[in-house]
Design a protein around this motif. Structure first.
Motif, PDB file in Angstrom:
ATOM      1  N   VAL A 234       0.858  -1.196   0.000  1.00 50.57           N
ATOM      2  CA  VAL A 234       0.000   0.000   0.000  1.00 50.57           C
ATOM      3  C   VAL A 234       0.890   1.241   0.000  1.00 50.57           C
ATOM      4  O   VAL A 234       0.707   2.160  -0.799  1.00 50.57           O
ATOM      5  CB  VAL A 234      -0.934   0.015   1.241  1.00 50.57           C
ATOM      6  CG1 VAL A 234      -1.740   1.305   1.286  1.00 50.57           C
ATOM      7  CG2 VAL A 234      -1.866  -1.191   1.239  1.00 50.57           C
ATOM      8  N   LEU A 235       1.875   1.215   0.885  1.00 53.31           N
ATOM      9  CA  LEU A 235       2.758   2.378   1.000  1.00 53.31           C
ATOM     10  C   LEU A 235       3.544   2.607  -0.287  1.00 53.31           C
ATOM     11  O   LEU A 235       3.723   3.750  -0.723  1.00 53.31           O
ATOM     12  CB  LEU A 235       3.720   2.193   2.176  1.00 53.31           C
ATOM     13  CG  LEU A 235       4.618   3.400   2.445  1.00 53.31           C
ATOM     14  CD1 LEU A 235       3.792   4.618   2.852  1.00 53.31           C
ATOM     15  CD2 LEU A 235       5.634   3.092   3.528  1.00 53.31           C
ATOM     16  N   ASP A 236       4.004   1.543  -0.898  1.00 56.96           N
ATOM     17  CA  ASP A 236       4.761   1.691  -2.148  1.00 56.96           C
ATOM     18  C   ASP A 236       3.899   2.374  -3.218  1.00 56.96           C
ATOM     19  O   ASP A 236       4.363   3.276  -3.921  1.00 56.96           O
ATOM     20  CB  ASP A 236       5.232   0.316  -2.634  1.00 56.96           C
ATOM     21  CG  ASP A 236       6.077   0.413  -3.894  1.00 56.96           C
ATOM     22  OD1 ASP A 236       7.127   1.072  -3.841  1.00 56.96           O
ATOM     23  OD2 ASP A 236       5.668  -0.152  -4.929  1.00 56.96           O
ATOM     24  N   HIS A 237       2.637   1.961  -3.294  1.00 56.66           N
ATOM     25  CA  HIS A 237       1.721   2.576  -4.266  1.00 56.66           C
ATOM     26  C   HIS A 237       1.468   4.054  -3.917  1.00 56.66           C
ATOM     27  O   HIS A 237       1.520   4.934  -4.784  1.00 56.66           O
ATOM     28  CB  HIS A 237       0.401   1.800  -4.269  1.00 56.66           C
ATOM     29  CG  HIS A 237      -0.645   2.375  -5.165  1.00 56.66           C
ATOM     30  ND1 HIS A 237      -0.616   2.239  -6.531  1.00 56.66           N
ATOM     31  CD2 HIS A 237      -1.760   3.116  -4.889  1.00 56.66           C
ATOM     32  CE1 HIS A 237      -1.661   2.858  -7.059  1.00 56.66           C
ATOM     33  NE2 HIS A 237      -2.375   3.398  -6.087  1.00 56.66           N
ATOM     34  N   VAL A 238       1.218   4.301  -2.638  1.00 53.30           N
ATOM     35  CA  VAL A 238       0.937   5.669  -2.192  1.00 53.30           C
ATOM     36  C   VAL A 238       2.155   6.569  -2.435  1.00 53.30           C
ATOM     37  O   VAL A 238       2.019   7.721  -2.857  1.00 53.30           O
ATOM     38  CB  VAL A 238       0.526   5.674  -0.703  1.00 53.30           C
ATOM     39  CG1 VAL A 238       0.548   7.080  -0.125  1.00 53.30           C
ATOM     40  CG2 VAL A 238      -0.860   5.058  -0.541  1.00 53.30           C
ATOM     41  N   MET A 239       3.350   6.030  -2.186  1.00 54.44           N
ATOM     42  CA  MET A 239       4.564   6.832  -2.375  1.00 54.44           C
ATOM     43  C   MET A 239       4.769   7.202  -3.841  1.00 54.44           C
ATOM     44  O   MET A 239       5.246   8.296  -4.145  1.00 54.44           O
ATOM     45  CB  MET A 239       5.789   6.072  -1.859  1.00 54.44           C
ATOM     46  CG  MET A 239       5.946   6.127  -0.364  1.00 54.44           C
ATOM     47  SD  MET A 239       6.266   7.810   0.220  1.00 54.44           S
ATOM     48  CE  MET A 239       4.931   8.007   1.379  1.00 54.44           C
ATOM     49  N   LYS A 240       4.396   6.300  -4.752  1.00 58.87           N
ATOM     50  CA  LYS A 240       4.505   6.644  -6.177  1.00 58.87           C
ATOM     51  C   LYS A 240       3.626   7.858  -6.475  1.00 58.87           C
ATOM     52  O   LYS A 240       4.054   8.811  -7.119  1.00 58.87           O
ATOM     53  CB  LYS A 240       4.066   5.456  -7.038  1.00 58.87           C
ATOM     54  CG  LYS A 240       5.077   4.341  -7.119  1.00 58.87           C
ATOM     55  CD  LYS A 240       4.487   3.135  -7.830  1.00 58.87           C
ATOM     56  CE  LYS A 240       5.459   1.959  -7.796  1.00 58.87           C
ATOM     57  NZ  LYS A 240       4.812   0.675  -8.017  1.00 58.87           N
ATOM     58  N   TRP A 241       2.402   7.804  -5.987  1.00 56.37           N
ATOM     59  CA  TRP A 241       1.486   8.924  -6.203  1.00 56.37           C
ATOM     60  C   TRP A 241       1.973  10.171  -5.465  1.00 56.37           C
ATOM     61  O   TRP A 241       1.897  11.277  -5.988  1.00 56.37           O
ATOM     62  CB  TRP A 241       0.078   8.539  -5.741  1.00 56.37           C
ATOM     63  CG  TRP A 241      -0.717   7.881  -6.817  1.00 56.37           C
ATOM     64  CD1 TRP A 241      -0.557   6.618  -7.312  1.00 56.37           C
ATOM     65  CD2 TRP A 241      -1.792   8.459  -7.574  1.00 56.37           C
ATOM     66  NE1 TRP A 241      -1.467   6.383  -8.301  1.00 56.37           N
ATOM     67  CE2 TRP A 241      -2.242   7.487  -8.487  1.00 56.37           C
ATOM     68  CE3 TRP A 241      -2.426   9.698  -7.541  1.00 56.37           C
ATOM     69  CZ2 TRP A 241      -3.296   7.728  -9.376  1.00 56.37           C
ATOM     70  CZ3 TRP A 241      -3.478   9.938  -8.424  1.00 56.37           C
ATOM     71  CH2 TRP A 241      -3.901   8.965  -9.329  1.00 56.37           C
ATOM     72  N   GLU A 242       2.442   9.978  -4.240  1.00 56.85           N
ATOM     73  CA  GLU A 242       2.883  11.141  -3.465  1.00 56.85           C
ATOM     74  C   GLU A 242       4.013  11.860  -4.197  1.00 56.85           C
ATOM     75  O   GLU A 242       4.037  13.095  -4.281  1.00 56.85           O
ATOM     76  CB  GLU A 242       3.339  10.727  -2.066  1.00 56.85           C
ATOM     77  CG  GLU A 242       3.851  11.910  -1.236  1.00 56.85           C
ATOM     78  CD  GLU A 242       3.878  11.629   0.247  1.00 56.85           C
ATOM     79  OE1 GLU A 242       2.794  11.443   0.834  1.00 56.85           O
ATOM     80  OE2 GLU A 242       4.972  11.588   0.832  1.00 56.85           O
TER      81      GLU A 242
END
Lengths: 379, 89
Positions: A234-242
């Motif tokens: 989840v964090l990896d996906h969110v970090m891409k967007w962030e």
């Protein structure tokens, strides 16, 4: 680059038109360290907080590239860099995590609040002893029937003091294992959650930050975003967007700064000539433009690759490095070009340098990005 | 080489070059036993996506899908026909 259509341009215009109002009084708010709630209400009224989210939950259904293009307009028009950061943090921390990984029930309950901005979003990842090394986190979530019981603390929670919803990354398995992290959605008024006071910081002062403390905080098991043990993904996906969404705002800010420096260098005279006629000054401005355009290229190319479902693990790390460091260099050059005026707080130029310094630190430091790139090439 | 053997070869080459194939059980927990760390997991997912043409950013996946050689092979097997059917590949 991308050929934007009329609808995309209209959305960006809406944001740009609003930007000047959102930024009014930014120097004073920076000095006071205040988040502008009235500006937040203005953005809420536009519906743009729901830009990338499913219309079924109140979003506008824009794709990633459109979202970036519109938010770049926010950066170009709104001088309150902290506010801009709070907007992007809100969108990615809770909304992006829910949209990609949330259950149908979680989406139905919480995405409308994210889209209309009635609950500000934040995520809690870092701990006092686990910054870039998130696998060293100690905040635990122990299963007890249909709830998780949280204990521990989080640091550096952007939007923390003003948020109504938090995505909290917790340890639910063997420490150190990438399958041991679980993301839990926690409401602000949950018993056992204590929100710390805003912490003073160098830049982005209008985007408040605090610590969170969990003391037998009971959260429904159903609030796990992406399932138990999936927090790292989840964090990896969110970090891409962030990285894409937050740093594209920086390129808008860099564009405004670049133009301000061009205007200043053409009108400010020293020794009988505009300072822009001196190569020592014009070279700095050219470097600002090169940094800006290189940053935009990395951001939009990486986003396009992500949309094409290609792997962007290395690209995203390079993008983050390039943009965050170009932004610091650009802000430093602007202070130097404006000389004494750049150094005075009242012109807001030094503030942008303080804001920019956060970039190579949050969302994974420059050092971690280099480490990530090295790992991806097999080193 | 079977898919399982190919996956095991990649895991050994990339994460445990000193281990011989026979010593790595198909169900050995790669994550909890520290063979594959967080960055390694991202590399592993990227490799699976590229090697087997699976849009890993689109499908539902969890770390459990990459917990062992056996789990990875199962993940690949279960997504190849599904994706082909949906025209996502």
């Amino acid at each position: 680059m991308i050929d934007w259509n009329d609808e995309q341009r209209a959305l960006r215009r809406t944001m740009v038109d609003l930007g000047e109002k959102l930024g009014a009084g930014h120097v004073e708010r920076d000095q006071a360290g205040e988040f502008d709630r009235s500006a937040w209400d203005l953005v809420r009224d536009t519906g743009l907080l729901g830009l990338p989210f499913d219309p079924a939950f109140g979003g506008l259904g824009a794709d990633l590239l459109t979202t970036m293009y519109v938010l770049e307009g926010l950066g170009e028009s709104c001088r309150d860099g902290g506010f801009n950061f709070s907007v992007s943090t809100h969108m990615v921390s809770t909304g992006v995590a829910l949209q990609r990984f949330g259950s149908a029930a979680l989406k139905a309950k919480y995405l409308p609040m994210v889209c209309d901005g009635s609950a500000i979003g934040a995520h809690a990842i870092t701990e006092p002893d686990a910054g870039s090394d998130m696998m060293a986190m100690r905040t635990t979530a122990k299963a007890d029937g249909d709830v998780f019981v949280l204990n521990g603390s989080k640091a550096f929670v952007s939007n923390g003091p003003i948020a109504g919803l938090y995505v909290v990354y917790t340890l639910t398995g063997k420490p150190g294992s990438p399958g041991a992290i679980t993301a839990l959605l926690v409401e602000r008024d949950t018993p056992g959650l204590h929100v710390g006071k805003p912490v003073a910081k160098m830049g982005l002062r209008t985007s408040p930050l605090c610590e969170l403390f969990f003391d037998d905080c009971r959260v429904p098991r159903a609030n796990a975003v992406g399932g138990v043990g999936s927090g790292f993904l989840v964090l990896d996906h969110v970090m891409k967007w962030e990285i894409l969404v937050s740093f594209v705002i920086n390129t808008g800010e860099m564009r405004h700064r670049f133009q301000s420096c061009v205007d200043y260098a053409r009108t400010r005279e020293q020794f009988g000539q505009p300072i822009g006629s001196y190569q020592s000054v014009s070279n700095k401005i050219v470097d600002m433009l090169v940094g800006l355009e290189t940053s935009r290229k990395w951001l939009y190319d990486t986003a396009a690759k992500l949309v094409r479902r290609e792997n962007v693990t290395t690209d995203i790390a390079i993008t983050k490095l390039v943009v965050s460091e170009a932004n610091v260099a650009s802000a430093m050059a602007a202070v130097q070009i404006h000389g004494g005026y750049g150094y005075l707080a009242e012109y807001g130029i030094e503030k942008e340098l303080r804001d920019a310094v956060a970039g190579p630190i949050y969302s994974g430091t420059s050092e971690v990005q280099r480490q990530r790139i090295a790992a991806m090439v097999g080193l | 080489m079977s898919r399982l053997a190919e996956i095991k070869r990649f895991v050994l080459d990339e994460f445990a070059p000193d281990v011989v194939a026979d010593d790595l059980a198909d169900d050995f927990d790669l994550l909890d036993n520290g063979i594959v760390d967080s960055l390694g997991l991202l590399r592993l997912i990227a490799w699976v996506g590229e090697r087997y043409d699976i849009a890993v950013d689109e499908v539902e996946l969890t770390p459990d899908d990459f917990r062992s050689v056996e789990a990875i092979a199962h993940f690949v097997d279960s997504h190849l026909p599904l994706l082909a059917q949906e025209g996502l590949r």
